[in-house]
Write an enzyme that holds these catalytic residues in place. Sequence first.
Site, PDB file in Angstrom:
ATOM      1  N   LYS A 132       0.836  -1.560  -0.049  1.00 59.74           N
ATOM      2  CA  LYS A 132      -0.052   0.094  -0.008  1.00 59.74           C
ATOM      3  C   LYS A 132       1.195   1.146   0.085  1.00 59.74           C
ATOM      4  O   LYS A 132       1.883   0.963   0.609  1.00 59.74           O
ATOM      5  CB  LYS A 132      -0.671   0.109   1.442  1.00 59.74           C
ATOM      6  N   ASP A 169      -1.337  -2.514  -3.823  1.00 57.70           N
ATOM      7  CA  ASP A 169      -2.702  -2.199  -3.366  1.00 57.70           C
ATOM      8  C   ASP A 169      -3.642  -0.674  -4.457  1.00 57.70           C
ATOM      9  O   ASP A 169      -2.583   0.080  -4.088  1.00 57.70           O
ATOM     10  CB  ASP A 169      -3.125  -2.416  -2.141  1.00 57.70           C
ATOM     11  N   GLN A 198     -10.423  -0.793  -9.056  1.00 53.05           N
ATOM     12  CA  GLN A 198     -12.224  -0.696  -8.212  1.00 53.05           C
ATOM     13  C   GLN A 198     -13.349  -0.388  -9.015  1.00 53.05           C
ATOM     14  O   GLN A 198     -13.099   1.041  -9.433  1.00 53.05           O
ATOM     15  CB  GLN A 198     -11.631  -0.126  -6.611  1.00 53.05           C
ATOM     16  N   ARG A 219      -5.294  -6.591 -11.240  1.00 53.83           N
ATOM     17  CA  ARG A 219      -5.929  -7.105  -9.969  1.00 53.83           C
ATOM     18  C   ARG A 219      -7.877  -5.906  -9.708  1.00 53.83           C
ATOM     19  O   ARG A 219      -7.247  -4.929  -9.383  1.00 53.83           O
ATOM     20  CB  ARG A 219      -5.581  -6.582  -8.470  1.00 53.83           C
ATOM     21  N   LYS A 222     -14.150  -5.097  -6.104  1.00 57.88           N
ATOM     22  CA  LYS A 222     -15.440  -4.742  -6.069  1.00 57.88           C
ATOM     23  C   LYS A 222     -14.412  -2.738  -5.435  1.00 57.88           C
ATOM     24  O   LYS A 222     -14.821  -2.001  -5.966  1.00 57.88           O
ATOM     25  CB  LYS A 222     -15.961  -4.954  -5.796  1.00 57.88           C
ATOM     26  N   GLY A 223     -13.898  -3.440  -4.451  1.00 56.29           N
ATOM     27  CA  GLY A 223     -13.418  -1.773  -3.874  1.00 56.29           C
ATOM     28  C   GLY A 223     -14.113  -1.973  -2.081  1.00 56.29           C
ATOM     29  O   GLY A 223     -14.873  -2.435  -2.525  1.00 56.29           O
ATOM     30  N   ALA A 224     -13.047  -1.567  -1.355  1.00 61.53           N
ATOM     31  CA  ALA A 224     -13.198  -1.611  -0.010  1.00 61.53           C
ATOM     32  C   ALA A 224     -13.635  -0.282   0.431  1.00 61.53           C
ATOM     33  O   ALA A 224     -13.568  -0.443   1.635  1.00 61.53           O
ATOM     34  CB  ALA A 224     -11.898  -2.839   0.274  1.00 61.53           C
ATOM     35  N   HIS A 262     -14.787 -13.106  -3.941  1.00 58.73           N
ATOM     36  CA  HIS A 262     -15.348 -14.052  -3.563  1.00 58.73           C
ATOM     37  C   HIS A 262     -16.565 -14.763  -4.602  1.00 58.73           C
ATOM     38  O   HIS A 262     -16.955 -15.237  -4.378  1.00 58.73           O
ATOM     39  CB  HIS A 262     -14.980 -14.188  -1.803  1.00 58.73           C
ATOM     40  N   ARG A 324     -12.938  -5.639   6.568  1.00 59.14           N
ATOM     41  CA  ARG A 324     -13.362  -6.914   6.074  1.00 59.14           C
ATOM     42  C   ARG A 324     -14.425  -6.881   6.386  1.00 59.14           C
ATOM     43  O   ARG A 324     -15.820  -8.055   6.299  1.00 59.14           O
ATOM     44  CB  ARG A 324     -12.120  -8.330   6.466  1.00 59.14           C
TER      45      ARG A 324
END
Length: 343
Positions: A132, A169, A198, A219, A222-224, A262, A324
């Site tokens: 990061k 990231d 994202q 990569r 979706k975006g966190a 996932h 998470r």
Amino acid sequence: MRADGETLDICRWLQRVGMPSVVGSRSSSTEVLVLLQRALLAASRRPGLRRAVVGNPATRRVVDRFVPGETRDDALGAVRRLTGSGIRVTLDFLGEDVTDRAEAIRTRDAYLRLLEALEPLQLGRAAEVSMKLSACGQGLPVGGHDFAVETVRPVVEAASAMGTTVTLDMEDSRTVDSTLAAVAELRKEHPGTGAVVQAMLFRTEDDVRALAVSGSRVRLVKGAYREPPTVAFQKKKDVDAAYGRCLEILMSGPGYPMVGSHDPALIALAHELAAQNSRQADSWEVQMLYGIRPDEQQRLAAAGTQVRAYVPYGVDWYGYFMRRLAERPANVRFFLRSLATKS
Ligand SMILES: Cc1cc2nc3c(=O)[nH]c(=O)nc-3n(C[C@H](O)[C@H](O)[C@H](O)COP(=O)(O)OP(=O)(O)OC[C@H]3O[C@@H](n4cnc5c(N)ncnc54)[C@H](O)[C@@H]3O)c2cc1C
């Protein structure tokens, strides 16, 4: 349906540990969870809840599900287990939002030591690292971007020398320009440097078109992060649709797509698009987070899909962990229930 007693207890507990009231007794269960998710994402970037969450003994066993441990040896143990069962890895030394140059240098050194420890395992590209830029000083008030690029560069060089790669990231939307510029800069000498995009951001389809070039490792996630409606889709169905559009661009292009999700529907779509575009199995991969759908990771790998697990380690797991939790109501409930009963 109204918020149930358990959820209201959780909300009362959150207020006790200093989180603002996110819910009233008349909110529906769904509203409560959405509000909790938003509050958790906001808390992931602020020190407010950190002490209460990190210091609570009940937290540990929930964290263990997502983080194999705090030390390099813990991470290497996970690497051995996963690679031994056919799953590749990308390792993340946890940390973010560093605003002190010395701390950024310590992050760099931790990655260099990690690569040294990985070398004897001779895993090549089966073990790469994720970094990061905010952990490398990107957010410094003066010269943050350049400092972060120069902090990451020796890690990218060391990874290349070992025949592997670094992926940068992607963090919140304010950092996207800087992070993509860093990828472009590092790719001049190390073309394997990976980018992350994202799907939730409106800009991403254009970014993906620009990144879908020969050899480009991208990569797609979706975006966190919590993003405002001015820059990002707010509804899951819109994010999923955008993910599908970006995936089509990546899969039909000459780059190396890394499908970071996932979501069973999107993984099925990735397989469909790979077949339509006559992609060989070694020309793309699925990536999932350590501890999430591990059986599916094994199943996909056994069926011939390249799978890579994102393995975070280190003491600074708070921000990662809160994101998470926010991704999945079941995790929020499980975690908050354990805190509410133990504190
Ligand atoms: C390898 C990898 C790297 C990532 N890197 C970044 C990055 O650099 N920047 C960034 O913003 N985001 C990153 N993310 C996170 C990503 O943006 C999403 O927040 C996260 O992957 C959840 O979205 P999903 O695609 O899995 O779909 P979702 O719709 O959230 O989930 C689909 C299904 O997956 C399972 N699932 C998803 N999340 C969880 C969870 N937390 N716990 C348990 N089960 C779960 C559930 O079964 C759920 O129904 C990364 C994700 C992965 C897999």
